[in-house]
Scaffold this motif. Structure first.
Motif, PDB file in Angstrom:
ATOM      1  N   GLY A  68      -2.801  11.406   0.680  1.00  0.00           N
ATOM      2  CA  GLY A  68      -2.467  12.788   2.068  1.00  0.00           C
ATOM      3  C   GLY A  68      -2.229  11.777   2.890  1.00  0.00           C
ATOM      4  O   GLY A  68      -1.574  12.758   3.550  1.00  0.00           O
ATOM      5  N   HIS A  69      -2.160  10.711   2.898  1.00  0.00           N
ATOM      6  CA  HIS A  69      -1.724   9.842   4.371  1.00  0.00           C
ATOM      7  C   HIS A  69       0.152  10.293   3.928  1.00  0.00           C
ATOM      8  O   HIS A  69       1.427  10.641   4.819  1.00  0.00           O
ATOM      9  CB  HIS A  69      -2.095   9.045   4.272  1.00  0.00           C
ATOM     10  N   THR A  70       0.020  10.165   2.996  1.00  0.00           N
ATOM     11  CA  THR A  70       1.562  10.263   2.059  1.00  0.00           C
ATOM     12  C   THR A  70       1.422   9.945   0.854  1.00  0.00           C
ATOM     13  O   THR A  70       0.806   9.595   0.295  1.00  0.00           O
ATOM     14  CB  THR A  70       2.271   8.425   2.864  1.00  0.00           C
TER      15      THR A  70
ATOM     16  N   THR B 100      -5.942   0.949   4.499  1.00  0.00           N
ATOM     17  CA  THR B 100      -4.628   1.006   5.113  1.00  0.00           C
ATOM     18  C   THR B 100      -4.774   2.157   5.988  1.00  0.00           C
ATOM     19  O   THR B 100      -5.128   2.197   6.479  1.00  0.00           O
ATOM     20  CB  THR B 100      -3.959   1.132   3.746  1.00  0.00           C
ATOM     21  N   ASP B 101      -3.667   3.480   5.949  1.00  0.00           N
ATOM     22  CA  ASP B 101      -3.646   4.241   6.738  1.00  0.00           C
ATOM     23  C   ASP B 101      -4.575   5.525   6.371  1.00  0.00           C
ATOM     24  O   ASP B 101      -4.694   6.296   6.544  1.00  0.00           O
ATOM     25  CB  ASP B 101      -1.941   4.609   6.465  1.00  0.00           C
ATOM     26  N   LEU B 102      -5.253   5.303   4.979  1.00  0.00           N
ATOM     27  CA  LEU B 102      -7.010   5.999   5.354  1.00  0.00           C
ATOM     28  C   LEU B 102      -7.247   6.187   6.222  1.00  0.00           C
ATOM     29  O   LEU B 102      -7.681   7.076   6.628  1.00  0.00           O
ATOM     30  CB  LEU B 102      -7.523   6.121   3.539  1.00  0.00           C
TER      31      LEU B 102
ATOM     32  N   THR C 148       1.063  -1.053   0.042  1.00  0.00           N
ATOM     33  CA  THR C 148       0.591  -0.100  -0.393  1.00  0.00           C
ATOM     34  C   THR C 148       0.970   1.232   0.254  1.00  0.00           C
ATOM     35  O   THR C 148       0.924   2.447  -0.300  1.00  0.00           O
ATOM     36  CB  THR C 148      -0.888  -0.071   0.831  1.00  0.00           C
ATOM     37  N   HIS C 149       1.964   0.990   0.200  1.00  0.00           N
ATOM     38  CA  HIS C 149       3.288   2.234   0.178  1.00  0.00           C
ATOM     39  C   HIS C 149       4.330   2.112   1.804  1.00  0.00           C
ATOM     40  O   HIS C 149       4.595   0.266   2.354  1.00  0.00           O
ATOM     41  CB  HIS C 149       2.402   3.319   1.780  1.00  0.00           C
ATOM     42  N   LEU C 150       5.696   2.512   1.639  1.00  0.00           N
ATOM     43  CA  LEU C 150       6.840   2.074   2.216  1.00  0.00           C
ATOM     44  C   LEU C 150       6.518   2.584   3.071  1.00  0.00           C
ATOM     45  O   LEU C 150       7.904   2.633   3.977  1.00  0.00           O
ATOM     46  CB  LEU C 150       7.632   2.068   0.885  1.00  0.00           C
ATOM     47  N   HIS C 151       5.571   2.878   4.291  1.00  0.00           N
ATOM     48  CA  HIS C 151       6.129   2.990   5.902  1.00  0.00           C
ATOM     49  C   HIS C 151       6.781   1.604   6.105  1.00  0.00           C
ATOM     50  O   HIS C 151       5.959   0.504   6.016  1.00  0.00           O
ATOM     51  CB  HIS C 151       5.084   3.737   6.358  1.00  0.00           C
ATOM     52  N   PHE C 152       7.680   1.599   7.339  1.00  0.00           N
ATOM     53  CA  PHE C 152       8.035   0.454   8.106  1.00  0.00           C
ATOM     54  C   PHE C 152       7.146  -0.316   8.477  1.00  0.00           C
ATOM     55  O   PHE C 152       7.431  -1.283   8.643  1.00  0.00           O
ATOM     56  CB  PHE C 152       9.389   1.434   8.906  1.00  0.00           C
ATOM     57  N   ASP C 153       5.671   0.134   8.810  1.00  0.00           N
ATOM     58  CA  ASP C 153       4.686  -0.508   9.314  1.00  0.00           C
ATOM     59  C   ASP C 153       3.539  -1.661   8.886  1.00  0.00           C
ATOM     60  O   ASP C 153       3.204  -2.751   8.709  1.00  0.00           O
ATOM     61  CB  ASP C 153       3.576   0.083  10.846  1.00  0.00           C
ATOM     62  N   HIS C 154       3.910  -1.248   7.362  1.00  0.00           N
ATOM     63  CA  HIS C 154       3.218  -1.239   5.748  1.00  0.00           C
ATOM     64  C   HIS C 154       4.181  -2.716   5.115  1.00  0.00           C
ATOM     65  O   HIS C 154       4.170  -3.390   4.401  1.00  0.00           O
ATOM     66  CB  HIS C 154       2.736  -1.024   5.553  1.00  0.00           C
ATOM     67  N   ALA C 155       5.628  -1.866   5.205  1.00  0.00           N
ATOM     68  CA  ALA C 155       6.569  -3.093   4.521  1.00  0.00           C
ATOM     69  C   ALA C 155       7.481  -3.455   5.021  1.00  0.00           C
ATOM     70  O   ALA C 155       9.178  -3.745   4.045  1.00  0.00           O
ATOM     71  CB  ALA C 155       7.331  -1.846   2.462  1.00  0.00           C
TER      72      ALA C 155
END
Ligand SMILES: [Zn+2]
Length: 278
Positions: free
Chosen positions: A183-185, A204-206, A101-108
């Motif tokens: 909006g989140h990233t 995801t983080d939406l 969904t994106h490369l933030h550490f808690d996802h990737a």
């Protein structure tokens, strides 16, 4: 659960915690803490919920949890508790495709694994990795606001992976769509699984937890609150009018809800389920 040709299984890669103030942005604690109380250090406890989606001869994994590249100190700060690999319920080599969904550490974070010599390697070397091009570019050159969430050890090795990069909303296979939101990233993508009638939206983080369904409840981490609110409103309205099952990545207790408008004219979740697999 089944949606058309898709078999969807939830995978809990682990749990962690983040500061409650950061998780609810400008919402004051005396409001958010009624919804979910913080621990003695003001943190709220979160899950890393991923989806395993089987369709035909392909097996998609949506996000990969925080991974194992954490020091003892980081594990303590973030309260990281990973699910042992033996309990994931699937064989990593069986995954043909990974949607990040994106490369933030808690996802990737789980996309790479530590090697004995102190380096890192791709955890799923044979899988194609599906990502928005905008997020890939942003993660390689993050701005001041969210660069602490883009760790080089989760980003740089992907240059050697099979990448499928998307320009906005795209249909990965018929009935499995990714939708870009910023909006989140920059270049985050949420996931839609549909057979035309039944729908699952992985927010995801939406909307990270069931406590974030009310429009004003969004994270301090979001890079642009104004953009996020417009995207979130459109998302909630679609979920409500299309009776989609709204699945949360980070809620430790509630896997999914349906969206309704309450008697105060605000979006709310109903019919919460603890697990997609029940
Ligand atoms: Zn994020």
């Amino acid at each position: 659960m089944k949606i058309g040709a898709f078999t969807i299984t939830e995978v809990i890669f682990g749990h962690f915690r983040l500061d409650g103030g950061c998780m609810f942005g400008s919402v004051p604690k005396n409001l958010w803490s009624k919804s979910i109380p913080g621990d003695p250090e003001n943190c709220i406890h979160l899950a890393c919920r991923s989806l395993l989606i089987d369709v035909g001869d392909r097996r998609f994994l949506v996000d990969v949890g925080m991974g194992e590249k954490w020091s003892d100190k980081q594990r303590q700060i973030y309260g990281i508790r990973n699910t042992p690999k033996e309990s994931w319920g699937f064989e990593p080599r069986s995954v043909t495709d990974i949607i990040l969904t994106h490369l933030h550490f808690d996802h990737a974070g789980g996309i790479t694994s530590p090697t004995p010599d102190g380096g890192v390697e791709l955890s799923f070397p044979h899988a194609t990795i599906h990502l928005q091009r905008a997020n890939w570019n942003h993660a390689n050159n993050p701005t001041l606001k969210d660069r602490a969430s883009y760790l080089p050890e989760n980003v740089q090795p992907l240059a050697n992976a099979k990448l499928a990069l998307y320009e906005g909303t795209s249909e990965v296979v018929p009935g499995l769509l990714v939708h870009r939101v910023d909006g989140h990233t920059k270049g985050q993508q949420w996931i839609e699984v549909t057979d035309g009638t039944n729908k699952l939206f992985f927010a995801t983080d939406l909307i990270p937890t069931a406590h974030h369904v009310p429009l004003a409840y969004h994270m301090g981490y979001d890079v642009c609150a104004e953009t996020l609110l417009v995207e979130k409103q459109a998302f909630l309205e679609r979920a409500r009018t299309e009776n989609a099952l709204l699945c949360f990545q980070h809620d430790a207790d509630t896997a999914a809800v349906r969206v309704v408008m309450n008697d105060r004219g605000q979006y709310a979740g109903t019919d919460g389920v603890r697990s997609l697999d029940l």
